[in-house]
Motif scaffolding. Sequence first.
Motif, PDB file in Angstrom:
ATOM      1  N   LYS A  83      42.447  50.878  45.675  1.00 32.75           N
ATOM      2  CA  LYS A  83      41.675  49.849  46.396  1.00 32.75           C
ATOM      3  C   LYS A  83      40.493  50.489  47.113  1.00 32.75           C
ATOM      4  O   LYS A  83      40.638  51.541  47.735  1.00 32.75           O
ATOM      5  CB  LYS A  83      42.554  49.155  47.442  1.00 32.75           C
ATOM      6  CG  LYS A  83      43.835  48.559  46.910  1.00 32.75           C
ATOM      7  CD  LYS A  83      43.580  47.217  46.333  1.00 32.75           C
ATOM      8  CE  LYS A  83      44.929  46.538  46.042  1.00 32.75           C
ATOM      9  NZ  LYS A  83      44.796  45.347  45.309  1.00 32.75           N
ATOM     10  N   PHE A  84      39.355  49.796  47.050  1.00 32.06           N
ATOM     11  CA  PHE A  84      38.120  50.307  47.643  1.00 32.06           C
ATOM     12  C   PHE A  84      37.543  49.306  48.620  1.00 32.06           C
ATOM     13  O   PHE A  84      37.648  48.104  48.434  1.00 32.06           O
ATOM     14  CB  PHE A  84      37.096  50.591  46.535  1.00 32.06           C
ATOM     15  CG  PHE A  84      37.549  51.638  45.566  1.00 32.06           C
ATOM     16  CD1 PHE A  84      37.206  52.969  45.760  1.00 32.06           C
ATOM     17  CD2 PHE A  84      38.323  51.297  44.465  1.00 32.06           C
ATOM     18  CE1 PHE A  84      37.639  53.935  44.870  1.00 32.06           C
ATOM     19  CE2 PHE A  84      38.756  52.255  43.570  1.00 32.06           C
ATOM     20  CZ  PHE A  84      38.418  53.587  43.770  1.00 32.06           C
ATOM     21  N   GLU A  85      36.925  49.829  49.674  1.00 35.66           N
ATOM     22  CA  GLU A  85      36.109  49.029  50.602  1.00 35.66           C
ATOM     23  C   GLU A  85      34.784  49.756  50.730  1.00 35.66           C
ATOM     24  O   GLU A  85      34.767  50.979  50.926  1.00 35.66           O
ATOM     25  CB  GLU A  85      36.782  48.917  51.978  1.00 35.66           C
ATOM     26  CG  GLU A  85      37.919  47.930  52.024  1.00 35.66           C
ATOM     27  CD  GLU A  85      38.524  47.807  53.422  1.00 35.66           C
ATOM     28  OE1 GLU A  85      37.896  48.246  54.415  1.00 35.66           O
ATOM     29  OE2 GLU A  85      39.633  47.282  53.495  1.00 35.66           O
ATOM     30  N   ASN A  86      33.693  49.007  50.627  1.00 37.53           N
ATOM     31  CA  ASN A  86      32.353  49.608  50.681  1.00 37.53           C
ATOM     32  C   ASN A  86      32.251  50.799  49.716  1.00 37.53           C
ATOM     33  O   ASN A  86      31.686  51.832  50.053  1.00 37.53           O
ATOM     34  CB  ASN A  86      32.001  50.032  52.111  1.00 37.53           C
ATOM     35  CG  ASN A  86      31.983  48.857  53.053  1.00 37.53           C
ATOM     36  OD1 ASN A  86      31.524  47.775  52.699  1.00 37.53           O
ATOM     37  ND2 ASN A  86      32.505  49.054  54.245  1.00 37.53           N
ATOM     38  N   GLU A  87      32.869  50.640  48.546  1.00 36.34           N
ATOM     39  CA  GLU A  87      32.828  51.622  47.459  1.00 36.34           C
ATOM     40  C   GLU A  87      33.515  52.943  47.783  1.00 36.34           C
ATOM     41  O   GLU A  87      33.229  53.974  47.174  1.00 36.34           O
ATOM     42  CB  GLU A  87      31.386  51.857  47.012  1.00 36.34           C
ATOM     43  CG  GLU A  87      30.731  50.581  46.496  1.00 36.34           C
ATOM     44  CD  GLU A  87      29.336  50.800  45.982  1.00 36.34           C
ATOM     45  OE1 GLU A  87      28.994  51.942  45.600  1.00 36.34           O
ATOM     46  OE2 GLU A  87      28.570  49.824  45.962  1.00 36.34           O
TER      47      GLU A  87
END
Length: 172
Positions: A83-87
């Motif tokens: 899982k990624f947030e802001n890449e």
Amino acid sequence: MLIHPKYIAGAVAFMTLAVSGPTWARPLDGFEGARWGMSMQQIQSAFSGRLVSFTPPGDDASSPKFGFPHYDVDGCNFEVDFKFENEHLVRVDLVLISDSMDAAECPTKIAENLTAKYGAPVIDEPSREVYSHNQKRVWISGKTKISQFSFFFVALNRTILNITYTPAYIPG
């Protein structure tokens, strides 16, 4: 008073072990080759290009997962989703995908495996999650928190096991 040399050697070995801590517990900064904050391209490179986009059967095709659709841990079959947030990598989910009766042994096998690697869990209690009948365990190793939720879902006659790797933020 003289002390026999073998007693001195034993005392030195004991003190070295006591000061250095458990030798099996190497600190984590992610999941296997992945490190917190890496981009999707860096994660793909860390796993030699073996990660794929996939949609598990029964899931919404509009939100594909990125990782391994089949990942064996001690004979237990998981899907692994990065899982990624802001890449940047912020979480790794492992979900047991086996419906076989052998899956009932997986929560215990995985907990024993994690305990052997990282020591006793900092939390080991009956889970209070919705529909949960069994355990919640948490290990902290270096910059990583490993959470294991396991339960038996009676209506489906199925063992559910989720393992989540996240950064271990220590307030302070």
